[in-house]
Design a protein around this motif. Sequence first.
Motif, PDB file in Angstrom:
ATOM      1  N   HIS A  20       0.818  -1.202   0.000  1.00 61.28           N
ATOM      2  CA  HIS A  20       0.000   0.000   0.000  1.00 61.28           C
ATOM      3  C   HIS A  20       0.855   1.256   0.000  1.00 61.28           C
ATOM      4  O   HIS A  20       0.551   2.231  -0.696  1.00 61.28           O
ATOM      5  N   VAL A  21       1.937   1.245   0.764  1.00 63.82           N
ATOM      6  CA  VAL A  21       2.763   2.448   0.862  1.00 63.82           C
ATOM      7  C   VAL A  21       3.404   2.786  -0.485  1.00 63.82           C
ATOM      8  O   VAL A  21       3.638   3.955  -0.788  1.00 63.82           O
ATOM      9  N   ALA A  22       3.655   1.761  -1.320  1.00 63.63           N
ATOM     10  CA  ALA A  22       4.266   2.009  -2.629  1.00 63.63           C
ATOM     11  C   ALA A  22       3.261   2.550  -3.626  1.00 63.63           C
ATOM     12  O   ALA A  22       3.623   3.326  -4.515  1.00 63.63           O
ATOM     13  N   SER A  23       1.996   2.143  -3.498  1.00 62.03           N
ATOM     14  CA  SER A  23       0.974   2.639  -4.417  1.00 62.03           C
ATOM     15  C   SER A  23      -0.403   2.571  -3.765  1.00 62.03           C
ATOM     16  O   SER A  23      -1.125   1.589  -3.935  1.00 62.03           O
ATOM     17  N   PRO A  24      -0.789   3.603  -3.037  1.00 65.58           N
ATOM     18  CA  PRO A  24      -2.179   3.652  -2.553  1.00 65.58           C
ATOM     19  C   PRO A  24      -3.184   3.545  -3.695  1.00 65.58           C
ATOM     20  O   PRO A  24      -4.269   2.982  -3.529  1.00 65.58           O
ATOM     21  N   LEU A  25      -2.820   4.065  -4.888  1.00 66.57           N
ATOM     22  CA  LEU A  25      -3.687   3.970  -6.054  1.00 66.57           C
ATOM     23  C   LEU A  25      -3.982   2.512  -6.384  1.00 66.57           C
ATOM     24  O   LEU A  25      -5.141   2.113  -6.549  1.00 66.57           O
ATOM     25  N   ALA A  26      -2.941   1.688  -6.531  1.00 63.43           N
ATOM     26  CA  ALA A  26      -3.135   0.285  -6.908  1.00 63.43           C
ATOM     27  C   ALA A  26      -3.889  -0.479  -5.822  1.00 63.43           C
ATOM     28  O   ALA A  26      -4.770  -1.290  -6.123  1.00 63.43           O
ATOM     29  N   ALA A  27      -3.556  -0.220  -4.570  1.00 60.73           N
ATOM     30  CA  ALA A  27      -4.217  -0.931  -3.477  1.00 60.73           C
ATOM     31  C   ALA A  27      -5.697  -0.582  -3.405  1.00 60.73           C
ATOM     32  O   ALA A  27      -6.555  -1.465  -3.260  1.00 60.73           O
ATOM     33  N   ARG A  28      -6.012   0.694  -3.511  1.00 62.55           N
ATOM     34  CA  ARG A  28      -7.409   1.104  -3.444  1.00 62.55           C
ATOM     35  C   ARG A  28      -8.192   0.587  -4.653  1.00 62.55           C
ATOM     36  O   ARG A  28      -9.347   0.153  -4.526  1.00 62.55           O
ATOM     37  N   ALA A  29      -7.561   0.592  -5.837  1.00 61.56           N
ATOM     38  CA  ALA A  29      -8.239   0.066  -7.022  1.00 61.56           C
ATOM     39  C   ALA A  29      -8.517  -1.423  -6.861  1.00 61.56           C
ATOM     40  O   ALA A  29      -9.592  -1.910  -7.245  1.00 61.56           O
ATOM     41  N   GLU A  30      -7.569  -2.174  -6.310  1.00 62.00           N
ATOM     42  CA  GLU A  30      -7.781  -3.613  -6.128  1.00 62.00           C
ATOM     43  C   GLU A  30      -8.899  -3.876  -5.135  1.00 62.00           C
ATOM     44  O   GLU A  30      -9.746  -4.745  -5.347  1.00 62.00           O
ATOM     45  N   THR A  31      -8.912  -3.137  -4.044  1.00 66.59           N
ATOM     46  CA  THR A  31      -9.995  -3.286  -3.068  1.00 66.59           C
ATOM     47  C   THR A  31     -11.349  -3.018  -3.713  1.00 66.59           C
ATOM     48  O   THR A  31     -12.326  -3.747  -3.489  1.00 66.59           O
ATOM     49  N   THR A  32     -11.406  -1.993  -4.533  1.00 61.58           N
ATOM     50  CA  THR A  32     -12.669  -1.636  -5.191  1.00 61.58           C
ATOM     51  C   THR A  32     -13.114  -2.715  -6.172  1.00 61.58           C
ATOM     52  O   THR A  32     -14.267  -3.143  -6.163  1.00 61.58           O
ATOM     53  N   VAL A  33     -12.195  -3.175  -7.039  1.00 64.52           N
ATOM     54  CA  VAL A  33     -12.632  -4.129  -8.060  1.00 64.52           C
ATOM     55  C   VAL A  33     -12.979  -5.480  -7.440  1.00 64.52           C
ATOM     56  O   VAL A  33     -13.886  -6.180  -7.931  1.00 64.52           O
ATOM     57  N   LEU A  34     -12.323  -5.861  -6.369  1.00 62.66           N
ATOM     58  CA  LEU A  34     -12.701  -7.110  -5.692  1.00 62.66           C
ATOM     59  C   LEU A  34     -14.122  -7.000  -5.144  1.00 62.66           C
ATOM     60  O   LEU A  34     -14.912  -7.944  -5.232  1.00 62.66           O
ATOM     61  N   ALA A  35     -14.461  -5.843  -4.605  1.00 66.13           N
ATOM     62  CA  ALA A  35     -15.830  -5.637  -4.118  1.00 66.13           C
ATOM     63  C   ALA A  35     -16.822  -5.658  -5.274  1.00 66.13           C
ATOM     64  O   ALA A  35     -17.909  -6.258  -5.169  1.00 66.13           O
ATOM     65  N   TRP A  36     -16.475  -5.022  -6.380  1.00 63.30           N
ATOM     66  CA  TRP A  36     -17.371  -5.011  -7.546  1.00 63.30           C
ATOM     67  C   TRP A  36     -17.553  -6.415  -8.117  1.00 63.30           C
ATOM     68  O   TRP A  36     -18.659  -6.804  -8.504  1.00 63.30           O
TER      69      TRP A  36
END
Length: 477
Positions: free
Chosen positions: A110-126
């Motif tokens: 997460h510290v390296a890319s909050p963008l990638a982590a947040r996107a993964e969390t979102t798409v897993l939920a979707w």
Amino acid sequence: MTDPIDDRDEAAAALERVFRAAGPYLDGLTDRPVRDAKAEDLLLGHLGGPLPETGDGTLAGVEELLRIATEAATGTSGPRFFHLVVGGATPAAMAGDWITSLVDQAAGLHVASPLAARAETTVLAWLKDLFGIPASYGGVLTPSATLAHVTGLACARTWWAGQHGVDVAADGLSGLPAMPVLTSGLVHPSTRKALQILGCGRDTLRTFSRDDTGRLDLPVLAEALAELGGAPAVLVGNLGDVYSGDSDPLDALADLAERHNAWLHVDGAFGLFAALSPRTAHFARGVERAHSITADGHKWLNVPYESGFSFVRDREFLARAFGGWGVSYLPEADGAEVDYNTLGPESSRRARALPIWATLRAYGRDGYRAMVERHLDAAAHLGRLLDASDDFELLAPVRLSIVCFRYRPPGVPDDRLDDLNTRLGEAVLRDGRFFVGTAAYRGAKVLRCALVNWRTTDADVEALLPVLREVGRQLTE
């Protein structure tokens, strides 16, 4: 050219060159051959040769690769690639993949890319919402269905070893009995490969089939579980067989898992998408009761290679199976944030959530339902054309988007059909107008089509049989 930094001003120009080539290439996918053997023979040799001592520079290198790739690439992303089970890349997914390469995120921490982590969390939920999987399940994106199997079955192995009082992640399998894994004859080789990778043995898996199609013999499987006397076991349910589109009764398997202390793992590589249509949702009924579920994104989701996903009912098993290896230079996420490299087999990961986010945002539930149902219609249409013909034989009911059949022209003896269909499959691939695979099914050599590309329509399947007849006649004259 000796150092990339000397060429840094050419990056935008190189990307512009790729952009200019993209339009004609994509526009030609419908009409060009799926495979051009002459172009392959002419151009693929240009990929070889010794390592250059002095490079040609960015633009020259990109120009050469574009020249080779746009002419010699197999049209796997086009509407008439019916081999294997390969989707393509929707316009939004392809653009999302370009963005992924542009920003080049280190997606594990997460510290390296909050963008990638947040996107993964979102798409897993979707994705859970799309498939009807409870929101409470944990999940992680993987490079493929095989690695998704490794993820889910590693969690199953962690649970199973824990039932024997062993922390398998820390102490390994030494001293443990063989892990019982039971399934039907519909099981895909990727499940066996995952068991091989996990050290459980690919041939320890036991199959229970009631006929030569591989359909599950549920009573005999239940007897085998009862004979274990409550010892932990793993069941594998198969949703979408690659030969016939058939599926195991997931609800019944979930009942057995509850009754006999078993972990239910579901292989939904492409069949999980049956949940999107009311016409086929019954095949997926019970998947929401599984302990782990896997599927492929580069199949029916139509996102670029490599993309898979794994969902686990008890999210703690993901961390127990894959976490605990941290070192001081890799800071751990805290609070509600997630380090996805602690939840799956990869440590270094690209931001594969971005193409998934782009395509789900672009088309939503309704768009994907429409695409799945268009493929269901096209497969059913092809099945009707085969049934109505006097020179083809449909060998399995069309359940999802898989069509299994063989060429059977009048006058050809039965004992020559396997050889004829083998040669036809090879000749069609050389011909290149369609890509249709061959396989062994119920003791016969067959042709099979997998219709999962977002561009494929009824017109594409209507054009198939005339090509097969044309090529077939050349083999029988």
